[in-house]
Motif scaffolding. Structure first.
Motif, short mmCIF file in Angstrom:
data_model
loop_
_atom_site.label_atom_id
_atom_site.label_comp_id
_atom_site.label_asym_id
_atom_site.label_seq_id
_atom_site.Cartn_x
_atom_site.Cartn_y
_atom_site.Cartn_z
N PHE A 1 -6.71 2.06 -2.41
CA PHE A 1 -6.17 1.08 -3.35
C PHE A 1 -7.29 0.54 -4.23
O PHE A 1 -7.15 0.44 -5.45
N LYS B 1 -5.19 -8.47 -7.05
CA LYS B 1 -4.50 -7.29 -7.60
C LYS B 1 -3.18 -7.06 -6.87
O LYS B 1 -2.16 -6.75 -7.50
N ILE B 2 -3.17 -7.22 -5.56
CA ILE B 2 -1.94 -7.07 -4.79
C ILE B 2 -0.90 -8.08 -5.27
O ILE B 2 0.26 -7.74 -5.52
N ASN B 3 -1.32 -9.33 -5.43
CA ASN B 3 -0.41 -10.37 -5.91
C ASN B 3 0.10 -10.08 -7.31
O ASN B 3 1.28 -10.28 -7.61
N VAL C 1 -9.84 -6.57 2.50
CA VAL C 1 -8.97 -7.23 1.53
C VAL C 1 -9.65 -8.54 1.10
O VAL C 1 -9.42 -9.60 1.64
N LEU D 1 0.83 -1.20 0.00
CA LEU D 1 0.00 0.00 0.00
C LEU D 1 0.87 1.26 0.00
O LEU D 1 0.53 2.25 -0.64
N GLU E 1 2.17 1.87 -3.44
CA GLU E 1 1.11 2.28 -4.36
C GLU E 1 0.64 3.71 -4.08
O GLU E 1 -0.31 4.19 -4.68
N THR F 1 -9.16 -7.90 -4.39
CA THR F 1 -8.10 -7.04 -3.87
C THR F 1 -6.81 -7.83 -3.68
O THR F 1 -5.73 -7.38 -4.07
N LYS F 2 -6.92 -9.03 -3.11
CA LYS F 2 -5.74 -9.90 -2.95
C LYS F 2 -5.13 -10.22 -4.30
O LYS F 2 -3.90 -10.20 -4.45
N VAL G 1 -6.65 0.69 2.08
CA VAL G 1 -7.19 -0.36 1.22
C VAL G 1 -8.31 0.21 0.36
O VAL G 1 -8.40 -0.09 -0.84
#
Length: 65
Positions: free
Chosen positions: A27, A55-57, A48, A1, A4, A52-53, A24
């Motif tokens: 994000f 996209k983070i990965n 999350v 985060l 980003e 969302t997970k 979050v």
């Protein structure tokens, strides 16, 4: 985060509190990871969830290769 630019407080404590939830949400807004809300209004939960997970990965993988 933090990377980003959605978590300006940049406090890493292991605690998921209101600052993290807000980050979050930002994000989710940045990547349009909304869930349907009332009357078709986009809702960003600050939770999350799976999108969302994912996209983070995706971002983490792109930054490591």
């Amino acid at each position: 985060l933090i990377g980003e630019n959605v978590y300006p407080e940049a406090i890493v404590s292991g605690y998921f509190g209101s600052l993290t939830r807000s980050a979050v949400r930002r994000f989710q807004q940045k990547y349009d990871l909304s869930v349907p809300g009332d009357f078709g209004i986009k809702t960003y939960t600050g939770i999350v969830d799976i999108p969302t997970k994912n996209k983070i990965n995706e971002i983490l993988l792109a930054n490591t290769g």
